[in-house]
Write an enzyme that holds these catalytic residues in place. Structure first.
Site, PDB file in Angstrom:
ATOM      1  N   SER A  98     -20.984  25.148  12.824  1.00 27.34           N
ATOM      2  CA  SER A  98     -20.630  24.884  11.432  1.00 27.34           C
ATOM      3  C   SER A  98     -19.485  23.869  11.367  1.00 27.34           C
ATOM      4  O   SER A  98     -19.564  22.799  11.971  1.00 27.34           O
ATOM      5  CB  SER A  98     -20.297  26.207  10.735  1.00 27.34           C
ATOM      6  OG  SER A  98     -20.305  26.075   9.343  1.00 27.34           O
ATOM      7  N   ASP A 225     -31.170  27.757   7.123  1.00 22.84           N
ATOM      8  CA  ASP A 225     -29.724  27.685   6.932  1.00 22.84           C
ATOM      9  C   ASP A 225     -29.402  27.453   5.455  1.00 22.84           C
ATOM     10  O   ASP A 225     -29.829  26.462   4.865  1.00 22.84           O
ATOM     11  CB  ASP A 225     -29.162  26.542   7.787  1.00 22.84           C
ATOM     12  CG  ASP A 225     -27.676  26.662   8.038  1.00 22.84           C
ATOM     13  OD1 ASP A 225     -26.942  27.035   7.098  1.00 22.84           O
ATOM     14  OD2 ASP A 225     -27.247  26.376   9.169  1.00 22.84           O
ATOM     15  N   HIS A 252     -27.855  30.595   9.358  1.00 19.45           N
ATOM     16  CA  HIS A 252     -26.711  29.757   9.742  1.00 19.45           C
ATOM     17  C   HIS A 252     -25.974  30.298  10.965  1.00 19.45           C
ATOM     18  O   HIS A 252     -25.160  29.589  11.544  1.00 19.45           O
ATOM     19  CB  HIS A 252     -25.739  29.663   8.554  1.00 19.45           C
ATOM     20  CG  HIS A 252     -24.576  28.746   8.786  1.00 19.45           C
ATOM     21  ND1 HIS A 252     -24.732  27.399   9.051  1.00 19.45           N
ATOM     22  CD2 HIS A 252     -23.234  28.985   8.796  1.00 19.45           C
ATOM     23  CE1 HIS A 252     -23.545  26.847   9.218  1.00 19.45           C
ATOM     24  NE2 HIS A 252     -22.617  27.782   9.070  1.00 19.45           N
TER      25      HIS A 252
END
Length: 277
Positions: A98, A225, A252
Site C-alpha cells: 500500500s 482491491d 487489499h
C-alpha cells in the site's frame, strides 16, 4: 549410496545457506505496522529466510503521535536508518504494501546498491511521489463510494488540513479486509492506528540521478482491491513499468487473505533475482 547421501546433504546445506543470505525487508502501509506481516514472516522464517519487519514512525510499536509527523522524510526515517545501518555488501529484497510503496521507492533512490529487488504489493508506485494531480489520482485511495469512512486528526488546528486519518472500525473489514479471515480483520481492528496522512500526501521523492532505475521492480496486483483499485494499479504501471507483474485473487491485504500465494510469489521473485545479489 554413501556418495549420494553426501551430495544430497551438501546440496541441502547450500540451499540453507542461500536462504540465510536472502534477506526480506517488509514495509507496512498507512496505519499498519510490522504486525501486518506476521503470517508471511512465520512462513519465511520457518523456511530459513532472514526477515526484518519495519515499524515506520507512528506505527506499530513506535509510539510517536501521527499528528506530530508532518513530513514524509520524518515518517520514513525508521526504514532509511535501517537501510543506512546495513553492511555495504548486503543487498535486501524490499517489499512494500500500500502506501509502503512510497517508502520503498524513497529507499531505492537513496540506497540502490543495498537493494536486490523492490516488490510492490498492492502498493503506491510513483517514481517521484505526488508531484502532479494525476499522481494523486493514481496513488491516493478514493474511498468516497463507501461514504464518510475516515476519522481525521487536526494536529495543526481545525482550520488546517488534516494531519492524520484512520478508516472507521465499522468500515475496515468491508473496505480493506473483505476476503480476509475474520480473526485477521479483528486483529487489525485492534492494532490499526491513525496514519500521518499529511506527511504521506506531501511525499516528494528526490531523484538522485537514475539510482532508482538500478533496482529491479516487481508489482503484485490485487484484483479485488477497494483501496488501491485495479485501475489505479494499472495506471501506475503504465507510467513507471515494472520488470515483472504478478496477479493475486485477493483483497487489499493479501498477507491475510492469500498468505500462501503471496509467500510463494515472494520466493519466486527472490529466486529469479538471485543473480542480482
Amino acid at each position: 549410496m554413501g556418495d549420494e547421501v553426501t551430495m544430497t546433504s551438501m546440496a541441502g546445506r547450500e540451499i540453507a545457506a542461500d536462504r540465510k543470505k536472502t534477506h526480506f525487508v517488509l514495509v507496512h502501509g498507512i496505519g499498519g505496522g510490522a504486525w501486518c506481516w506476521y503470517k508471511i514472516r512465520c512462513l519465511m522464517e520457518n523456511c530459513g529466510y532472514k526477515v526484518s519487519c519495519i515499524d515506520l514512525k507512528g506505527a506499530g510499536n513506535d509510539r510517536s503521535d501521527a499528528d506530530s509527523i508532518l513530513s514524509f522524510d520524518d515518517y520514513n526515517r525508521p526504514l532509511l536508518d535501517f537501510m543506512s545501518a546495513l553492511p555495504d555488501n548486503e543487498k535486501v529484497i524490499l517489499v512494500g504494501h500500500s502506501a509502503g510503496g512510497l517508502s520503498v521507492t524513497q529507499a531505492t533512490h537513496k540506497f540502490p546498491n543495498k537493494i536486490r529487488l523492490a516488490v510492490y504489493v498492492a502498493a503506491t508506485m510513483l517514481k517521484s511521489g505526488y508531484l502532479t494531480d494525476q499522481d494523486v489520482k493514481d496513488g491516493v485511495p478514493d474511498l468516497s463510494q463507501f461514504g464518510d469512512v475516515y476519522e481525521l486528526g487536526f494536529g495543526l488546528g481545525a482550520e488546517q488540513p488534516p494531519t492524520s486519518a484512520i478508516v472507521k472500525k465499522e468500515f475496515q473489514r468491508k473496505i480493506i479486509y473483505q476476503m480476509s479471515p475474520q480473526e485477521d480483520s479483528t486483529l487489525a481492528a485492534m492494532l490499526l492506528r491513525p496514519g500521518p496522512i499529511l506527511a504521506l500526501t506531501s511525499a516528494r521523492l528526490k531523484e538522485e540521478g537514475d539510482s532508482a532505475e538500478k533496482v529491479g521492480r516487481v508489482y503484485v496486483r490485487t484484483m479485488h482491491d477497494n483501496v488501491i483499485k485495479p485501475e489505479q494499479q494499472e495506471a501506475m504501471l503504465k507510467k513507471w513499468p515494472a520488470s515483472h507483474v504478478h496477479v493475486l485473487d485477493s483483497d487489499h491485504s493479501p498477507f491475510f487473505s492469500a498468505p500462501f500465494s503471496l509467500f510463494g510469489l515472494l520466493l519466486k521473485v527472490a529466486a529469479t533475482s538471485a543473480g542480482c545479489n
